[in-house]
Design a protein around this motif. Structure first.
Motif, PDB file in Angstrom:
ATOM      1  N   TYR A 185       0.842  -1.204   0.000  1.00  0.00           N
ATOM      2  CA  TYR A 185       0.000   0.000   0.000  1.00  0.00           C
ATOM      3  C   TYR A 185       0.871   1.246   0.000  1.00  0.00           C
ATOM      4  O   TYR A 185       2.084   1.169   0.262  1.00  0.00           O
ATOM      5  N   LYS A 232       3.107  -0.269   3.579  1.00  0.00           N
ATOM      6  CA  LYS A 232       2.626  -1.474   4.265  1.00  0.00           C
ATOM      7  C   LYS A 232       2.511  -2.626   3.261  1.00  0.00           C
ATOM      8  O   LYS A 232       1.816  -2.504   2.251  1.00  0.00           O
ATOM      9  N   ALA A 261       0.907  -5.822   2.527  1.00  0.00           N
ATOM     10  CA  ALA A 261      -0.226  -6.623   3.009  1.00  0.00           C
ATOM     11  C   ALA A 261      -0.161  -8.055   2.484  1.00  0.00           C
ATOM     12  O   ALA A 261      -0.619  -8.978   3.133  1.00  0.00           O
ATOM     13  N   GLY A 266      -7.631 -16.251   8.904  1.00  0.00           N
ATOM     14  CA  GLY A 266      -6.410 -15.562   9.322  1.00  0.00           C
ATOM     15  C   GLY A 266      -6.805 -14.404  10.199  1.00  0.00           C
ATOM     16  O   GLY A 266      -7.905 -13.870  10.061  1.00  0.00           O
ATOM     17  N   ARG A 267      -5.900 -14.013  11.080  1.00  0.00           N
ATOM     18  CA  ARG A 267      -6.296 -12.982  12.034  1.00  0.00           C
ATOM     19  C   ARG A 267      -6.424 -11.606  11.383  1.00  0.00           C
ATOM     20  O   ARG A 267      -6.080 -11.440  10.212  1.00  0.00           O
ATOM     21  N   ASN A 268      -6.899 -10.654  12.143  1.00  0.00           N
ATOM     22  CA  ASN A 268      -7.097  -9.301  11.628  1.00  0.00           C
ATOM     23  C   ASN A 268      -5.795  -8.774  11.032  1.00  0.00           C
ATOM     24  O   ASN A 268      -4.737  -8.889  11.653  1.00  0.00           O
ATOM     25  N   GLY A 269      -5.906  -8.228   9.836  1.00  0.00           N
ATOM     26  CA  GLY A 269      -4.735  -7.627   9.207  1.00  0.00           C
ATOM     27  C   GLY A 269      -3.835  -8.613   8.482  1.00  0.00           C
ATOM     28  O   GLY A 269      -2.781  -8.242   7.978  1.00  0.00           O
ATOM     29  N   ALA A 270      -4.253  -9.876   8.407  1.00  0.00           N
ATOM     30  CA  ALA A 270      -3.407 -10.903   7.769  1.00  0.00           C
ATOM     31  C   ALA A 270      -3.302 -10.701   6.257  1.00  0.00           C
ATOM     32  O   ALA A 270      -2.318 -11.125   5.643  1.00  0.00           O
ATOM     33  N   GLY A 271      -4.312 -10.083   5.658  1.00  0.00           N
ATOM     34  CA  GLY A 271      -4.275  -9.824   4.209  1.00  0.00           C
ATOM     35  C   GLY A 271      -5.448 -10.410   3.438  1.00  0.00           C
ATOM     36  O   GLY A 271      -5.455 -10.391   2.204  1.00  0.00           O
ATOM     37  N   LYS A 272      -6.465 -10.908   4.117  1.00  0.00           N
ATOM     38  CA  LYS A 272      -7.598 -11.577   3.457  1.00  0.00           C
ATOM     39  C   LYS A 272      -8.359 -10.631   2.531  1.00  0.00           C
ATOM     40  O   LYS A 272      -8.603 -10.953   1.367  1.00  0.00           O
ATOM     41  N   THR A 273      -8.726  -9.468   3.073  1.00  0.00           N
ATOM     42  CA  THR A 273      -9.507  -8.522   2.263  1.00  0.00           C
ATOM     43  C   THR A 273      -8.690  -8.005   1.088  1.00  0.00           C
ATOM     44  O   THR A 273      -9.198  -7.867  -0.025  1.00  0.00           O
ATOM     45  N   THR A 274      -7.411  -7.788   1.329  1.00  0.00           N
ATOM     46  CA  THR A 274      -6.539  -7.332   0.239  1.00  0.00           C
ATOM     47  C   THR A 274      -6.550  -8.364  -0.888  1.00  0.00           C
ATOM     48  O   THR A 274      -6.690  -8.009  -2.065  1.00  0.00           O
ATOM     49  N   GLN A 306     -16.214  -6.677   2.649  1.00  0.00           N
ATOM     50  CA  GLN A 306     -16.329  -6.743   4.105  1.00  0.00           C
ATOM     51  C   GLN A 306     -17.164  -5.590   4.653  1.00  0.00           C
ATOM     52  O   GLN A 306     -17.995  -5.786   5.531  1.00  0.00           O
ATOM     53  N   GLU A 333     -16.229 -12.162   4.878  1.00  0.00           N
ATOM     54  CA  GLU A 333     -16.904 -12.282   6.177  1.00  0.00           C
ATOM     55  C   GLU A 333     -18.429 -12.167   6.059  1.00  0.00           C
ATOM     56  O   GLU A 333     -19.030 -11.284   6.668  1.00  0.00           O
ATOM     57  N   HIS A 351     -14.035 -15.533  10.362  1.00  0.00           N
ATOM     58  CA  HIS A 351     -13.315 -15.676  11.628  1.00  0.00           C
ATOM     59  C   HIS A 351     -13.925 -16.811  12.449  1.00  0.00           C
ATOM     60  O   HIS A 351     -13.487 -17.074  13.553  1.00  0.00           O
TER      61      HIS A 351
HETATM   62  N1  LIG Z   1      -5.744   1.111   1.975  1.00  0.00           N
HETATM   63  C1  LIG Z   1      -4.780   0.693   2.799  1.00  0.00           C
HETATM   64  N2  LIG Z   1      -3.654   1.432   2.980  1.00  0.00           N
HETATM   65  C2  LIG Z   1      -2.657   1.014   3.781  1.00  0.00           C
HETATM   66  N3  LIG Z   1      -2.683  -0.160   4.454  1.00  0.00           N
HETATM   67  C3  LIG Z   1      -3.777  -0.926   4.311  1.00  0.00           C
HETATM   68  C4  LIG Z   1      -4.880  -0.556   3.490  1.00  0.00           C
HETATM   69  N4  LIG Z   1      -5.808  -1.532   3.537  1.00  0.00           N
HETATM   70  C5  LIG Z   1      -5.318  -2.477   4.356  1.00  0.00           C
HETATM   71  N5  LIG Z   1      -4.102  -2.125   4.824  1.00  0.00           N
HETATM   72  C6  LIG Z   1      -3.238  -2.910   5.720  1.00  0.00           C
HETATM   73  O1  LIG Z   1      -2.929  -4.136   5.072  1.00  0.00           O
HETATM   74  C7  LIG Z   1      -2.935  -5.217   5.993  1.00  0.00           C
HETATM   75  C8  LIG Z   1      -3.926  -6.277   5.540  1.00  0.00           C
HETATM   76  O2  LIG Z   1      -5.223  -5.755   5.629  1.00  0.00           O
HETATM   77  P1  LIG Z   1      -6.510  -6.599   5.209  1.00  0.00           P
HETATM   78  O3  LIG Z   1      -7.670  -5.681   5.282  1.00  0.00           O
HETATM   79  O4  LIG Z   1      -6.242  -7.255   3.907  1.00  0.00           O
HETATM   80  O5  LIG Z   1      -6.560  -7.688   6.373  1.00  0.00           O
HETATM   81  P2  LIG Z   1      -7.698  -8.768   6.736  1.00  0.00           P
HETATM   82  O6  LIG Z   1      -7.013 -10.094   6.802  1.00  0.00           O
HETATM   83  O7  LIG Z   1      -8.842  -8.633   5.814  1.00  0.00           O
HETATM   84  O8  LIG Z   1      -8.114  -8.341   8.208  1.00  0.00           O
HETATM   85  P3  LIG Z   1      -9.567  -8.425   8.950  1.00  0.00           P
HETATM   86  O9  LIG Z   1      -9.706  -9.814   9.464  1.00  0.00           O
HETATM   87  O10 LIG Z   1      -9.414  -7.434  10.078  1.00  0.00           O
HETATM   88  O11 LIG Z   1     -10.615  -8.022   7.987  1.00  0.00           O
HETATM   89  C9  LIG Z   1      -3.266  -4.589   7.349  1.00  0.00           C
HETATM   90  O12 LIG Z   1      -2.067  -4.356   8.033  1.00  0.00           O
HETATM   91  C10 LIG Z   1      -3.939  -3.286   6.999  1.00  0.00           C
HETATM   92  O13 LIG Z   1      -3.752  -2.332   7.998  1.00  0.00           O
END
Ligand SMILES: Nc1ncnc2c1ncn2[C@@H]1O[C@H](COP(=O)(O)OP(=O)(O)OP(=O)(O)O)[C@@H](O)[C@H]1O
Ligand SMILES: [Mg+2]
Length: 311
Positions: free
Chosen positions: A16, A20, A22, A40-48, A87, A164, A195
């Motif tokens: 990003y 960061k 991801a 995977g836990r919060n911030g693991a990268g699933k949504t990305t 999400q 989710e 989750h």
């Molecule tokens: N637009 C963005 N700009 C900068 N960093 C981002 C952005 N979107 C996500 N991140 C970071 O990328 C990492 C992965 O985020 P992501 O949303 O993919 O996680 P996730 O596995 O979906 O988490 P959750 O279970 O909380 O939904 C996190 O550290 C998040 O803070």
């Protein structure tokens, strides 16, 4: 298996703007049918990952194909066959579910007549027909979520991303949605994140575990279970008590409590010691949550607990 029936992700990296990372050279190959659950836990990268695969976000490097279509080269063709519930997705508040689904379907290219038939079927199937003419903003959080699932169901897209889908649903609604997804998976590929490990176990044909932007494990629930070397868990429920197992691994939980994963015999031995010392603990065969925890958490290195008090 030809790549027509596969989801293939190769070396996907997403950085990003603020540096960061991801996703870190994330690779994956699973059949593009049935249900794939990514946990995977919060911030693991699933949504990305979901945003990249559903062509809403471009990767920094790497590539992916779904059913032979490349996310970068075949974006338009891919969009025809995929639908996504993000999400944070919300149905437009000032429309009713009926109006919202109808406009979405017409935007996807259906005539108004086709859209009406499809949306009625979908609302019916999700048990939300009684809300069809209530403004979305007046619906409960769970019903709003179902409206979005109804939208992708009605679209006829063969590949469905659900980020989710059951977060915030009550247990009965969750169960209803599970039933719908099980029916839907017969002729769709559903990629979901959750989750709720129980959900992944019940629904998914394959489960992937992502941690810090990398794939840590992939397999059926039974395969993931086999990755765990030690089948028993002893959780020590009082602070400052650490027991060094003769066999097994020591893990520190987020709540600060220690957990030992070990053999049944060693669990019995440790339990006896804890009883003798009057330390509160629980002992049980590993739950699915434990397995997940085991995969994403490394055992504490000896030097980390050498300074601690232990018996
Ligand atoms: N637009 C963005 N700009 C900068 N960093 C981002 C952005 N979107 C996500 N991140 C970071 O990328 C990492 C992965 O985020 P992501 O949303 O993919 O996680 P996730 O596995 O979906 O988490 P959750 O279970 O909380 O939904 C996190 O550290 C998040 O803070
Ligand atoms: Mg997410």
């Amino acid at each position: 298996m030809t790549n027509m029936e596969q989801l293939t992700v190769k070396g996907l990296t997403k950085e990003y703007e603020k540096g960061k990372r991801a996703l870190k050279s994330f690779s994956l190959a699973v059949p593009a049918k049935g249900i794939f659950a990514l946990i995977g836990r919060n911030g693991a990268g699933k949504t990305t990952l979901i945003r990249i695969l559903s062509t809403q976000l471009s990767p920094t490097s790497g590539t992916a194909q779904i059913s032979g279509l490349d996310i970068l080269k075949d974006t338009d063709a891919l969009r025809e066959i995929i639908a996504c519930v993000p999400q944070e997705g919300r149905a437009v508040g000032w429309l009713t579910p009926r109006q919202f689904l109808s406009s979405y379907l017409m935007w996807r290219g259906f005539t108004s007549k086709e859209a009406n038939l499809l949306l009625e079927k979908s609302l019916d199937e999700l048990g939300i027909k009684k809300y069809a003419d209530t403004l979305n903003r007046l619906l409960s959080g769970g019903t709003k979520r179902k409206v979005l699932v109804g939208m992708v169901m009605a679209s006829g897209a063969k590949v469905i991303f659900l980020d989710e889908p059951t977060t915030g649903l009550d247990p009965i609604s969750r169960d209803e949605l599970w039933r719908t997804l099980v029916k839907l998976k017969k002729d769709h590929f559903i990629f979901l994140t959750t989750h709720y490990l129980e959900e992944a176990e019940k629904l998914a044909d394959k489960i992937g575990v992502v941690e810090d932007g990398k794939l840590m494990a992939l397999g059926t629930m039974a395969e993931l279970r086999r990755k765990v070397k030690y089948p028993y868990s002893v959780k020590i429920l009082s602070d400052h008590t650490v027991i060094k197992p003769r066999r097994g691994e020591l893990i520190k939980g987020v709540d600060g409590h220690y957990q030992i994963v070990t053999t049944e015999k060693e669990a019995g031995r440790i339990s006896k010691q804890l009883i003798n010392r009057g330390v509160k603990f629980s002992m049980n065969p590993l739950t699915l949550d434990d397995i997940f925890y085991y995969i994403v958490r490394k055992p504490i290195e000896a030097e980390n607990y050498d300074q601690q008090e232990y018996y």
